[in-house]
Scaffold this motif. Structure first.
Motif, PDB file in Angstrom:
ATOM      1  N   LEU A 127       0.351  -0.862  -0.131  1.00 41.24           N
ATOM      2  CA  LEU A 127       0.389   0.094   0.114  1.00 41.24           C
ATOM      3  C   LEU A 127       0.599   1.711  -0.204  1.00 41.24           C
ATOM      4  O   LEU A 127       0.862   2.243  -0.787  1.00 41.24           O
ATOM      5  N   SER A 128       1.830   1.541   0.776  1.00 45.36           N
ATOM      6  CA  SER A 128       2.990   2.190   0.743  1.00 45.36           C
ATOM      7  C   SER A 128       3.449   2.974   0.007  1.00 45.36           C
ATOM      8  O   SER A 128       3.824   3.832  -0.938  1.00 45.36           O
ATOM      9  N   GLU A 129       3.615   1.598  -1.035  1.00 49.50           N
ATOM     10  CA  GLU A 129       4.367   2.100  -1.997  1.00 49.50           C
ATOM     11  C   GLU A 129       4.440   2.575  -3.261  1.00 49.50           C
ATOM     12  O   GLU A 129       4.769   3.684  -3.662  1.00 49.50           O
ATOM     13  N   LEU A 130       2.792   2.041  -3.322  1.00 57.33           N
ATOM     14  CA  LEU A 130       1.466   2.745  -4.317  1.00 57.33           C
ATOM     15  C   LEU A 130       1.189   4.331  -4.157  1.00 57.33           C
ATOM     16  O   LEU A 130       1.524   5.077  -4.362  1.00 57.33           O
ATOM     17  N   VAL A 131       0.968   4.223  -2.418  1.00 60.46           N
ATOM     18  CA  VAL A 131       0.006   5.858  -1.979  1.00 60.46           C
ATOM     19  C   VAL A 131       1.706   7.066  -2.317  1.00 60.46           C
ATOM     20  O   VAL A 131       1.510   7.331  -2.872  1.00 60.46           O
ATOM     21  N   VAL A 132       3.080   5.854  -1.568  1.00 61.23           N
ATOM     22  CA  VAL A 132       3.793   6.840  -2.335  1.00 61.23           C
ATOM     23  C   VAL A 132       4.162   7.098  -3.503  1.00 61.23           C
ATOM     24  O   VAL A 132       4.749   8.464  -4.207  1.00 61.23           O
ATOM     25  N   ALA A 133       4.410   6.458  -4.401  1.00 60.09           N
ATOM     26  CA  ALA A 133       4.603   6.983  -6.220  1.00 60.09           C
ATOM     27  C   ALA A 133       3.324   7.940  -6.718  1.00 60.09           C
ATOM     28  O   ALA A 133       3.490   8.667  -7.212  1.00 60.09           O
TER      29      ALA A 133
END
Ligand code: COI
Length: 369
Positions: A127-133
């Motif tokens: 989730l963090s990977e996607l939201v940060v990108a």
């Protein structure tokens, strides 16, 4: 919320989009996102095979998934999913709500559908990977969020009926406003008298696409009758409230208690449902998880024994229900004002999610730190 990263095993490779949406287009979408129609620039993918387990975790540009026509998911619906939201707080930071519960439920749904289970820490990292990108896609504002949709599909190229030996996990993201086109206003609900959502021993407490596919015909009937959603009763007797197509149901009684169908294995154990029960009990409101009868709601609306009805879900948050309808008649009114209990619970829940009300249960999890 603090999560241990003990079970984290995956490192994510990153391939960024070379043609992300132009800023003006993105801003136009964020100004009026609707629900479920627009997607961000990236997605997460992780593959699984029996031999290698979970592997090849990656952030990649959002785009089509290549599947063989013989891919198992296309034939037997071996698929499970989750829904969460990312909220932008006033200081610009980005948070989600009780995501460890979604991780747990995704594992339990995956077990029921004979799919592989993903660990909590890898789920959170995805989730963090996607939201940060895609952080520029997280809208600000009280009724706005970025809806996150993790899902697992069986993708072995094999059409024999057995659990697939290969699967993939994905997360996609979609900016969201209110779930219903009418906005945050009381909706009408159609009581399905012919169709049930699930039966004892079925997949009612799993979040699998098949449950939602089976709800679409009755949902069509609901829409034909001017209703936003369908309400299902139990398969055995047709008398007990099960759940609405994508939401759990609550009612407020004349003496101020909340009643909601008990989690008996046939309803989805909603995370919003669980949070509402906690918030109500915090306010000394009695909550009875028990059999709730369809007639009890309809008659209760007519006599005043039931003063409010609302539905809960990640997408819908807390949605007031003004009217129940069935082939036998209609009860309540869609023009009714949102009741005080519904409004207070909604304001508190969404206030916590958006960082404007104290998070005293430690439910928020920061995604962009
Ligand atoms: C949710 O509330 O997140 C759901 O999954 C319901 C629906 C959009 C399928």
């Amino acid at each position: 919320m603090t999560i241990t990263t003990d079970d984290r095993s995956l490192a994510f490779a990153r391939r960024l989009a070379t043609t992300p949406a132009p800023e003006q287009r993105r801003e136009n979408i964020l100004a009026d996102p609707g629900f479920g129609s627009h997607f961000t620039d990236h997605m997460v993918a992780i593959d699984w095979t029996e031999e290698a387990g979970w592997h090849d975790a990656r952030l990649q540009p959002y785009g089509p998934i290549a599947l063989q026509p013989a891919s198992a998911v296309l034939h037997y619906g071996q698929e499970v999913f989750e829904g969460l939201k990312a909220y932008r707080h006033d200081d610009g930071s980005i948070w989600t709500f009780r995501p460890e519960k979604n991780a747990e439920r995704l594992r339990s749904s995956a077990r029921r559908l004979a799919l592989p289970e993903l660990g909590t820490a890898d789920f959170l990292a995805s989730l963090s990977e996607l939201v940060v990108a895609d952080r520029h896609w997280v809208p600000a504002g009280a009724e706005r969020s970025l809806y996150l949709r993790p899902f697992i599909i069986a993708n072995e190229t094999f059409i024999g009926v057995r659990p697939a030996h290969a699967a993939s996990y994905f997360v996609i993201a979609s900016p969201a406003g209110p779930y219903f086109e009418s906005g945050v206003r009381p909706v009408s609900i159609w009581i399905s008298t012919e169709h049930a959502r699930t039966a004892r021993g079925g997949t009612g407490d799993a979040k699998c696409g098949g449950n939602y596919a089976a709800s679409l015909l009755p949902q069509q009937e609901a829409m034909r009758n001017g209703c936003a959603q369908v309400l299902f009763a139990d398969a055995e007797t047709g008398t007990r409230v099960d759940e609405a197509g994508s939401m759990n149901l609550f009612a407020v009684t004349r003496d101020g208690a909340l009643i909601t169908p008990a989690a008996s294995g046939s309803i989805l154990e909603g995370i919003t449902r669980d949070s509402v029960i906690q918030l109500a009990r915090d306010q000394q409101i009695r909550v009875d998880e028990r059999d709730v009868f369809v007639d009890e709601l309809c008659d209760g609306l007519a006599t005043g024994e039931i003063t409010e009805i609302f539905a809960t879900g990640t997408a819908a948050a807390i949605t007031p229900i003004g009217q129940l309808k069935s082939p036998a008649g209609s009860w309540g009114s869609v023009d009714a004002a949102t009741g005080p209990v519904t409004r207070a619970l909604r304001d508190e829940l969404t206030g916590i999610q958006h960082g404007r009300v104290e998070d005293r249960h430690g439910w928020l999890y920061r995604l962009d730190a």
